[in-house]
Enzyme design. Sequence first.
Site, PDB file in Angstrom:
ATOM      1  N   LYS A 296      11.438  18.359  20.582  1.00 46.55           N
ATOM      2  CA  LYS A 296      12.866  18.563  20.857  1.00 46.55           C
ATOM      3  C   LYS A 296      13.664  17.759  19.843  1.00 46.55           C
ATOM      4  CE  LYS A 296      16.505  17.378  24.216  1.00 46.55           C
ATOM      5  NZ  LYS A 296      16.848  16.905  25.581  1.00 46.55           N
TER       6      LYS A 296
ATOM      7  N   ASP B 142      23.211  14.732  21.721  1.00 52.32           N
ATOM      8  CA  ASP B 142      23.399  15.482  22.966  1.00 52.32           C
ATOM      9  C   ASP B 142      24.599  14.909  23.707  1.00 52.32           C
ATOM     10  OD1 ASP B 142      23.282  16.828  25.354  1.00 52.32           O
ATOM     11  OD2 ASP B 142      21.432  15.843  26.054  1.00 52.32           O
TER      12      ASP B 142
ATOM     13  N   LYS C  37      28.736  14.488  29.130  1.00 48.66           N
ATOM     14  CA  LYS C  37      28.191  13.264  29.702  1.00 48.66           C
ATOM     15  C   LYS C  37      29.284  12.205  29.825  1.00 48.66           C
ATOM     16  CE  LYS C  37      23.504  13.666  27.767  1.00 48.66           C
ATOM     17  NZ  LYS C  37      22.749  13.652  29.020  1.00 48.66           N
TER      18      LYS C  37
ATOM     19  N   ASP D 268      18.075  11.718  21.098  1.00 50.59           N
ATOM     20  CA  ASP D 268      17.578  12.935  21.748  1.00 50.59           C
ATOM     21  C   ASP D 268      16.745  13.801  20.791  1.00 50.59           C
ATOM     22  OD1 ASP D 268      17.371  14.137  24.212  1.00 50.59           O
ATOM     23  OD2 ASP D 268      19.132  15.420  23.953  1.00 50.59           O
TER      24      ASP D 268
ATOM     25  N   ASP E 193      24.232  20.565  29.979  1.00 50.37           N
ATOM     26  CA  ASP E 193      23.528  19.349  29.577  1.00 50.37           C
ATOM     27  C   ASP E 193      22.012  19.492  29.734  1.00 50.37           C
ATOM     28  OD1 ASP E 193      23.241  16.810  28.636  1.00 50.37           O
ATOM     29  OD2 ASP E 193      23.934  15.797  30.458  1.00 50.37           O
TER      30      ASP E 193
ATOM     31  N   GLU F 249      20.057  21.172  28.088  1.00 44.39           N
ATOM     32  CA  GLU F 249      19.932  21.982  26.873  1.00 44.39           C
ATOM     33  C   GLU F 249      18.554  21.891  26.236  1.00 44.39           C
ATOM     34  OE1 GLU F 249      20.817  18.928  26.830  1.00 44.39           O
ATOM     35  OE2 GLU F 249      19.671  18.194  25.121  1.00 44.39           O
TER      36      GLU F 249
ATOM     37  N   ARG G 292      15.567  22.136  27.424  1.00 42.51           N
ATOM     38  CA  ARG G 292      14.649  23.219  27.828  1.00 42.51           C
ATOM     39  C   ARG G 292      15.039  24.541  27.174  1.00 42.51           C
ATOM     40  NH1 ARG G 292      16.022  21.920  34.017  1.00 42.51           N
ATOM     41  NH2 ARG G 292      16.390  19.896  33.058  1.00 42.51           N
TER      42      ARG G 292
HETATM   43  N1  BES Z   1      18.640  14.352  26.734  1.00 48.27           N
HETATM   44  C1  BES Z   1      18.915  14.391  28.122  1.00 48.27           C
HETATM   45  C2  BES Z   1      17.920  13.579  28.936  1.00 48.27           C
HETATM   46  C3  BES Z   1      18.087  12.090  28.914  1.00 48.27           C
HETATM   47  C4  BES Z   1      19.144  11.491  29.558  1.00 48.27           C
HETATM   48  C5  BES Z   1      17.156  11.314  28.285  1.00 48.27           C
HETATM   49  C6  BES Z   1      19.259  10.117  29.547  1.00 48.27           C
HETATM   50  C7  BES Z   1      17.265   9.947  28.284  1.00 48.27           C
HETATM   51  C8  BES Z   1      18.318   9.339  28.908  1.00 48.27           C
HETATM   52  C9  BES Z   1      18.838  15.821  28.622  1.00 48.27           C
HETATM   53  O1  BES Z   1      19.281  16.796  27.739  1.00 48.27           O
HETATM   54  C10 BES Z   1      19.729  15.907  29.816  1.00 48.27           C
HETATM   55  O2  BES Z   1      20.891  15.727  29.671  1.00 48.27           O
HETATM   56  N2  BES Z   1      19.145  16.171  30.966  1.00 48.27           N
HETATM   57  C11 BES Z   1      19.885  16.230  32.171  1.00 48.27           C
HETATM   58  C12 BES Z   1      19.364  17.385  32.989  1.00 48.27           C
HETATM   59  C13 BES Z   1      20.199  17.699  34.177  1.00 48.27           C
HETATM   60  C14 BES Z   1      21.535  18.254  33.760  1.00 48.27           C
HETATM   61  C15 BES Z   1      19.462  18.699  35.025  1.00 48.27           C
HETATM   62  C16 BES Z   1      19.690  14.904  32.905  1.00 48.27           C
HETATM   63  O3  BES Z   1      18.584  14.359  32.885  1.00 48.27           O
HETATM   64  O4  BES Z   1      20.652  14.412  33.448  1.00 48.27           O
HETATM   65 ZN    ZN Z   2      19.120  16.315  25.732  1.00 48.54          ZN
HETATM   66 MN    MN Z   3      21.379  17.054  27.835  1.00 50.54          MN
END
Ligand code: BES
Ligand code: ZN
Ligand code: MN
Length: 497
Positions: free
Chosen positions: A270, A275, A282, A293, A352, A354, A356
Amino acid sequence: MEFSTQTTTGLQQVRTAALGVGVFTDGILTPPAEILDRASEGAISAVLKSEFKGKANTHLVLRNLPGVKAERIIVIGLGKQEAYKAATHAAAEQTFAGLCASLNVTEGVSTLAGVECENTSLRSRASAMATAALRSQYRYEATRTKDIEPAPRLKKLAVWVSRSKADEVKEGLKEGTAIGNGVNLARELGDLPPNICTPTYLGDTAKKLGKEFKSLKVEVLDRKKIEAEKMGAFLSVANGSDEPPVFIVMRHTPKGGKSKDKAPLVLVGKGLTFDSGGISIKPAASMDEMKYDMCGAASVLGTMRAVAELELDREVIGLVASCENMPSGRANKPGDVVTSMSGQTIEILNTDAEGRLVLCDALTYAERFKPEAVIDIATLTGACVVALGHVNSGLFSKDDKLAEDLLEAGRNAGDTAWRMPLEDAYQEQLRSNFADMANIGGMPAGSVTAACFLARYTSAYSWAHLDIAGTAWKSGKEKGATGRPVPLLTHFLLSRS
Ligand code: BES
Ligand code: ZN
Ligand code: MN
């Protein structure tokens, strides 16, 4: 940095600026420490009786020991002997190499790899020594102009070992060097700011590796080519940003050419160089850390570098899908339905989620290689950090053999993962009324439903997913990329070649 072996039999005769020896707590000397203690008529045991207790992560510098030729003896605490393990050894090597650098010496000799340690071999300890030493020499400098420490002058480290075992040590050093270089490349890419480390920058870095290593062929697909592949889910994320996306294909072919009986192993990273969350933006606090990310992508580049440096006798393919996730007039909106490369449709309920969307198309692309196995690496979910913290990466796979091999590689590399569930019962959470699936599965088991989403794109091959959201970088005062899971991945690939 140059690594070598030092095979002088009498350790007290070794001339070096810094000689590293370990001691355990309760005054227990390692065999090399004992040799020096005898030569110096008890100088080491004397300090162990008074000021130095041999606790892990402590050290003592002794100069001008009588009867010893080395300029300095660096005594390194290894903690309790019964608790001594690979991780303690690696930390001790890192301390030693770090000290050599801060003492401003140009070379040193370590005796630590020669000390027995459970579940390790001399070869694996020599490998750990080289990786730890390279790790200790990493400095982020690219965008700093002030207060940077002078570059370490340390150029050479040797492992003290008997002549008969020198070849084994050399093999280990070679392996550890390749891993250390891969780790430091991944760290540098992670630490670079997102206005420099863009998708284009990642593509250029991959191309550079292709020039540097003969075994690597690198192709970087631009937006047009990504469109031609019909990567609709990936593009839906990329389209929200002015920064052009790239899809990187790196192929390592062994010297003798592809083997007919062994299908390639594929890594998928990825590569979100930033992000923001997109329209589902966020919160501001710590958003800078979303430059990390792309650490899955960085680990793919780092591992491909290690594979190439080791001239691994196995075909390995590295794929990276890289873009930014930004809010804009062209960005995904909650409620949008997009069509992935596989033809399956996705309702985007949270922009967010994204990672996947980007990965599912890369996983479909991987099918064309008819792989033996595909492993994706992603900073995918905050929920994985909640589940496992910063110690273990999350491992998801339906293939028990693949999962066990990856867990074992992680243990051997000191870069551990923990297996998480991936049962179809969780798939229900991804139900959508308007598409084949939703891109989020609600609060419960967030890292599992993310993995379940990816699983829907991997039916053509054996697959594992590593969620490195908690392990790819450190926050706070020590903020910086770790280079994980390059050691785990390289050990795994070595075990399959
Ligand atoms: N890149 C983030 C995951 C992440 C967040 C990694 C904080 C490390 C620290 C990912 O793209 C994301 O935002 N995931 C969301 C998914 C949710 C919207 C279902 C998350 O984990 O909040
Ligand atoms: Zn992300
Ligand atoms: Mn995200």
